[in-house]
Design a protein around this motif. Structure first.
Motif, PDB file in Angstrom:
ATOM      1  N   PHE A  19       0.843  -1.195   0.000  1.00  0.00           N
ATOM      2  CA  PHE A  19       0.000   0.000   0.000  1.00  0.00           C
ATOM      3  C   PHE A  19       0.877   1.243   0.000  1.00  0.00           C
ATOM      4  CE2 PHE A  19      -3.316   2.830   0.408  1.00  0.00           C
ATOM      5  CZ  PHE A  19      -3.563   3.351   1.671  1.00  0.00           C
ATOM      6  N   ILE A  20       0.529   2.215  -0.846  1.00  0.00           N
ATOM      7  CA  ILE A  20       1.256   3.483  -0.946  1.00  0.00           C
ATOM      8  C   ILE A  20       0.266   4.611  -0.688  1.00  0.00           C
ATOM      9  CG2 ILE A  20       2.589   5.007  -2.474  1.00  0.00           C
ATOM     10  CD1 ILE A  20       3.263   2.541  -4.169  1.00  0.00           C
ATOM     11  N   MET A  21       0.615   5.555   0.151  1.00  0.00           N
ATOM     12  CA  MET A  21      -0.306   6.661   0.409  1.00  0.00           C
ATOM     13  C   MET A  21       0.406   7.896   0.946  1.00  0.00           C
ATOM     14  SD  MET A  21      -3.576   6.833   3.047  1.00  0.00           S
ATOM     15  CE  MET A  21      -2.545   6.403   4.432  1.00  0.00           C
ATOM     16  N   PHE A  45       4.170  -0.860   3.516  1.00  0.00           N
ATOM     17  CA  PHE A  45       3.606   0.479   3.353  1.00  0.00           C
ATOM     18  C   PHE A  45       4.661   1.460   2.868  1.00  0.00           C
ATOM     19  CE2 PHE A  45       0.806   3.937   3.625  1.00  0.00           C
ATOM     20  CZ  PHE A  45       1.482   5.013   4.172  1.00  0.00           C
ATOM     21  N   GLN A  46       4.258   2.324   1.922  1.00  0.00           N
ATOM     22  CA  GLN A  46       5.133   3.405   1.447  1.00  0.00           C
ATOM     23  C   GLN A  46       4.460   4.755   1.699  1.00  0.00           C
ATOM     24  OE1 GLN A  46       6.317   5.280  -2.798  1.00  0.00           O
ATOM     25  NE2 GLN A  46       6.691   3.117  -2.608  1.00  0.00           N
ATOM     26  N   PHE A  47       5.176   5.620   2.381  1.00  0.00           N
ATOM     27  CA  PHE A  47       4.731   6.997   2.628  1.00  0.00           C
ATOM     28  C   PHE A  47       5.134   7.821   1.420  1.00  0.00           C
ATOM     29  CE2 PHE A  47       3.421  10.666   4.816  1.00  0.00           C
ATOM     30  CZ  PHE A  47       4.418  11.619   4.882  1.00  0.00           C
ATOM     31  N   VAL A  80       9.878   5.103   2.561  1.00  0.00           N
ATOM     32  CA  VAL A  80       9.651   6.512   2.235  1.00  0.00           C
ATOM     33  C   VAL A  80       9.923   6.741   0.750  1.00  0.00           C
ATOM     34  CG1 VAL A  80      10.425   8.902   2.635  1.00  0.00           C
ATOM     35  CG2 VAL A  80      10.242   7.305   4.563  1.00  0.00           C
ATOM     36  N   ASN A  81       9.008   7.401   0.058  1.00  0.00           N
ATOM     37  CA  ASN A  81       9.186   7.682  -1.360  1.00  0.00           C
ATOM     38  C   ASN A  81      10.003   8.959  -1.565  1.00  0.00           C
ATOM     39  OD1 ASN A  81       8.522   7.252  -4.242  1.00  0.00           O
ATOM     40  ND2 ASN A  81       7.520   9.231  -4.025  1.00  0.00           N
ATOM     41  N   ASP A  82      11.066   8.874  -2.385  1.00  0.00           N
ATOM     42  CA  ASP A  82      11.845  10.028  -2.841  1.00  0.00           C
ATOM     43  C   ASP A  82      12.694  10.733  -1.781  1.00  0.00           C
ATOM     44  OD1 ASP A  82       9.631  11.462  -5.401  1.00  0.00           O
ATOM     45  OD2 ASP A  82      10.803   9.610  -5.290  1.00  0.00           O
ATOM     46  N   VAL A  95      13.641   3.049   1.249  1.00  0.00           N
ATOM     47  CA  VAL A  95      13.221   4.152   0.383  1.00  0.00           C
ATOM     48  C   VAL A  95      12.819   3.603  -0.979  1.00  0.00           C
ATOM     49  CG1 VAL A  95      14.774   5.804   1.526  1.00  0.00           C
ATOM     50  CG2 VAL A  95      15.547   4.577  -0.528  1.00  0.00           C
ATOM     51  N   HIS A  96      12.006   4.416  -1.698  1.00  0.00           N
ATOM     52  CA  HIS A  96      11.690   4.084  -3.084  1.00  0.00           C
ATOM     53  C   HIS A  96      12.007   5.317  -3.924  1.00  0.00           C
ATOM     54  CE1 HIS A  96       9.819   1.809  -6.327  1.00  0.00           C
ATOM     55  NE2 HIS A  96       9.671   3.031  -6.832  1.00  0.00           N
ATOM     56  N   VAL A  97      12.786   5.136  -4.979  1.00  0.00           N
ATOM     57  CA  VAL A  97      13.142   6.258  -5.847  1.00  0.00           C
ATOM     58  C   VAL A  97      12.765   6.000  -7.304  1.00  0.00           C
ATOM     59  CG1 VAL A  97      15.023   7.099  -4.381  1.00  0.00           C
ATOM     60  CG2 VAL A  97      15.497   5.380  -6.155  1.00  0.00           C
ATOM     61  N   VAL A 118      13.255   0.730  -6.724  1.00  0.00           N
ATOM     62  CA  VAL A 118      13.469   1.629  -7.864  1.00  0.00           C
ATOM     63  C   VAL A 118      12.376   1.436  -8.900  1.00  0.00           C
ATOM     64  CG1 VAL A 118      15.084   2.314  -9.689  1.00  0.00           C
ATOM     65  CG2 VAL A 118      15.966   1.534  -7.489  1.00  0.00           C
ATOM     66  N   SER A 119      11.860   2.550  -9.424  1.00  0.00           N
ATOM     67  CA  SER A 119      10.870   2.470 -10.514  1.00  0.00           C
ATOM     68  C   SER A 119      11.606   2.234 -11.817  1.00  0.00           C
ATOM     69  CB  SER A 119      10.109   3.792 -10.653  1.00  0.00           C
ATOM     70  OG  SER A 119       9.527   4.155  -9.440  1.00  0.00           O
ATOM     71  N   ALA A 120      11.085   1.347 -12.662  1.00  0.00           N
ATOM     72  CA  ALA A 120      11.730   1.076 -13.956  1.00  0.00           C
ATOM     73  C   ALA A 120      10.644   0.940 -15.026  1.00  0.00           C
ATOM     74  CB  ALA A 120      12.557  -0.197 -13.874  1.00  0.00           C
TER      75      ALA A 120
HETATM   76  C1  LIG Z   1       6.545   5.232  -8.594  1.00  0.00           C
HETATM   77  C2  LIG Z   1       6.537   4.109  -7.836  1.00  0.00           C
HETATM   78  C3  LIG Z   1       6.646   2.818  -8.435  1.00  0.00           C
HETATM   79  N1  LIG Z   1       6.627   1.723  -7.668  1.00  0.00           N
HETATM   80  C4  LIG Z   1       6.508   1.814  -6.310  1.00  0.00           C
HETATM   81  C5  LIG Z   1       6.481   0.568  -5.511  1.00  0.00           C
HETATM   82  N2  LIG Z   1       6.411   3.003  -5.701  1.00  0.00           N
HETATM   83  C6  LIG Z   1       6.426   4.159  -6.375  1.00  0.00           C
HETATM   84  N3  LIG Z   1       6.328   5.272  -5.789  1.00  0.00           N
END
Ligand SMILES: C=C1C=NC(C)=NC1=N
Ligand SMILES: Cc1ncsc1CCOP(=O)(O)O
Ligand SMILES: [Mg+2]
Length: 224
Positions: A19-21, A45-47, A80-82, A95-97, A118-120
């Motif tokens: 879940f991402i929010m 979970f991703q913030f 944590v995103n970015d 982290v997610h970048v 990482v987004s690809a």
């Molecule tokens: C852009 C994204 C792509 N994938 C995931 C898991 N998180 C993100 N923020």
């Protein structure tokens, strides 16, 4: 103490229902939504406090700490995103970048053994991310999404299938427009899980939606 990178099999389990929010993704109290989602069975979970209406500075950090505590109460890792500085400041689990964020190798250097996603969007980006130390990949958008205004063109399962065809078995989560109706399609393409925002954050009952999503992917996951 001596730490190590999370083993792939353990990460695959975490990626099942990701879940991402951010507060901008719901009209409700994000703490209520996250608590409900956890009760419903999310596994990670991703913030992602980003875009129009997102909090910044101290308010953002305060919300991050509050949501991280909910996750910690239930043993759910907090990503944590970015915002690498924030992730380090609050000692997040990872982290997610994206491709337009800090260089992946530099992020790996900064975060040590924390989880790095990482987004690809292409095979080249997949291979580069793996080389630079990614633990998992976020591939999408699979379907059209209204949540990320600058999302790239939906690509269906094309890239996920291509990656698996190359025998690249890095943990992968699909993202973009995923709902209970199309979740199994994402898993059948070879992803280890689904990641999503609005299917839970905008649901009448985030708890029931999380439960239903989990039910929809259990069988397909067992067949991968
Ligand atoms: C852009 C994204 C792509 N994938 C995931 C898991 N998180 C993100 N923020
Ligand atoms: C962050 C992100 N990256 C690609 S699509 C997307 C938004 C996903 O939101 P939703 O699950 O509501 O389509
Ligand atoms: Mg990004």
């Amino acid at each position: 103490m001596l730490e190590m990178r999370i083993p792939s099999h353990q990460l695959r389990d975490l990626l099942k229902l990701y879940f991402i929010m951010g507060s901008q993704n719901t009209d409700k109290d994000p703490r209520f939504v996250l608590e409900e989602a956890i009760q419903g069975g999310i596994t990670l979970f991703q913030f992602r406090e980003k875009g129009e209406g997102a909090k910044t500075g101290g308010e953002k950090e305060e919300l991050a700490r509050s949501l991280m505590q909910l996750c910690r109460n239930h043993g759910i890792p907090f990503i944590v995103n970015d915002d690498i500085d924030l992730a380090i400041a609050i000692d997040a689990d990872g982290v997610h970048v994206g491709q337009d964020d800090e260089d992946v190798a530099a992020v790996r250097e900064r975060i040590g053994d924390k989880i790095l996603g990482v987004s690809a969007h292409t095979l080249k980006e997949v291979e580069e991310a793996i080389e630079d130390g990614a633990d998992y990949l976020g591939i999408g958008p699979i379907f059209p999404t209204g949540t990320k205004p600058d999302a790239k063109k939906p690509q269906g399962d094309t890239l996920i299938r291509a990656v698996r065809k190359e025998k690249i078995d890095i943990p992968i989560v699909g993202i973009g427009g995923i709902t209970a109706e199309n979740a199994s399609f994402v898993i059948q393409s070879g992803a280890d899980g689904i990641s999503l925002i609005s299917a839970i954050s905008q649901a009448a009952s985030p708890k029931e939606s999380s439960k239903q999503l989990l039910e929809r992917i259990m069988v397909p996951l067992a067949q991968n």
